[in-house]
Design a protein around this motif. Structure first.
Motif, PDB file in Angstrom:
ATOM      1  N   UNK A 111      78.539 -72.491  71.940  1.00 44.14           N
ATOM      2  CA  UNK A 111      77.752 -73.506  72.633  1.00 44.14           C
ATOM      3  C   UNK A 111      78.428 -74.868  72.613  1.00 44.14           C
ATOM      4  N   UNK A 112      77.624 -75.914  72.541  1.00 42.39           N
ATOM      5  CA  UNK A 112      78.125 -77.288  72.616  1.00 42.39           C
ATOM      6  C   UNK A 112      78.972 -77.649  71.394  1.00 42.39           C
ATOM      7  N   UNK A 113      79.896 -78.583  71.605  1.00 44.21           N
ATOM      8  CA  UNK A 113      80.726 -79.072  70.503  1.00 44.21           C
ATOM      9  C   UNK A 113      79.847 -79.766  69.469  1.00 44.21           C
ATOM     10  N   UNK A 171      87.554 -84.072  69.369  1.00 50.39           N
ATOM     11  CA  UNK A 171      87.806 -83.215  70.538  1.00 50.39           C
ATOM     12  C   UNK A 171      88.123 -84.062  71.765  1.00 50.39           C
ATOM     13  N   UNK A 172      87.384 -85.161  71.952  1.00 42.62           N
ATOM     14  CA  UNK A 172      87.650 -86.052  73.086  1.00 42.62           C
ATOM     15  C   UNK A 172      89.054 -86.650  72.997  1.00 42.62           C
ATOM     16  N   UNK A 176      85.411 -88.902  77.006  1.00 44.30           N
ATOM     17  CA  UNK A 176      84.667 -89.890  76.240  1.00 44.30           C
ATOM     18  C   UNK A 176      83.488 -89.216  75.545  1.00 44.30           C
ATOM     19  N   UNK A 177      83.151 -89.739  74.398  1.00 43.17           N
ATOM     20  CA  UNK A 177      81.983 -89.233  73.663  1.00 43.17           C
ATOM     21  C   UNK A 177      80.731 -89.842  74.261  1.00 43.17           C
TER      22      UNK A 177
END
Length: 219
Positions: free
Chosen positions: A185-187, A195-196, A218-219
């Protein structure tokens, strides 16, 4: 559907298209690929269909130029979804060898410009094989060559097998300082920043004089 000078029909093509027109477009795609690189294995129907499918970076539009039910030209558009380049679209126009210099590419370019108007794009970038005929076509409309990509073939059966084995054998020692992390699923929130940064760092290919912004995460 467009009827250009009573010669071409310009018909939309999607990943869901079926029937004779899709088959004709796929056959044209295979012929063009073989013309560019006779040594490369021909694309599959599934691969061609996937090339018409959009993703999180691009929406895709495609059209074919038809004469008597035969696809003689192919337009593929990439409508940029990245926030840095929402004013831009990319286009690739390919034409069957026996229909070049007959207005086919011009008809497809007209459709590409219509798509730009429909999607509020003010900049159109084209890409394709770097050839004299392609250069003459695009410069006749005022386009400028801004970036040349070079591709080299690597025959895996000609690589140094012993060297490959030595790299594989030493992989654990070389990667000792790394940790493999998995998730579904999502990070995870705690890793978003890293990760960004990683994704942005990997997007460092040269763009020379292209009028575009490098996509940044971007976060």
């Amino acid at each position: 559907m467009y009827d250009i000078a009573s010669k071409f029909q310009i018909i939309g093509l999607t990943a869901q298209s079926q029937g004779a027109l899709f088959d004709s477009a796929f056959e044209l795609h295979r012929q063009l690929g073989t013309e560019i690189d006779p040594d490369q294995d021909p694309d599959t129907s599934e691969g061609f269909r996937a090339s018409l499918q959009g993703n999180d970076k691009f929406e895709r539009e495609a059209s074919i130029a038809c004469v008597s039910g035969r696809a003689v030209g192919l337009l593929r558009m990439y409508i940029n979804s990245l926030v840095q380049n929402t004013d831009k679209a990319d286009a690739k126009i390919e034409v069957a060898a026996d229909h070049r210099r007959r207005g086919t590419a011009t008809a497809l370019l007209r459709r590409a410009l219509d798509i730009c108007d429909e999607t509020n794009r003010t900049s159109l970038m084209a890409f394709g094989v770097n050839s004299d005929i392609s250069h003459c076509f695009w410069t006749s409309f005022g386009a400028e060559r801004r970036l040349i990509e070079r591709e080299s073939r690597l025959w895996t059966n000609e690589t140094d097998a012993d060297l490959m084995e030595s790299w594989i054998g030493g992989r654990t020692e070389r990667a000792r300082e790394y940790e493999l992390i998995k998730w579904r699923g999502s990070t995870p929130a705690a890793m978003l920043g890293n990760v960004a940064t990683m994704r942005t760092a990997m997007n460092d290919a040269p763009i020379d004089d292209l009028d575009m912004e490098i996509g940044r995460a971007h976060v």
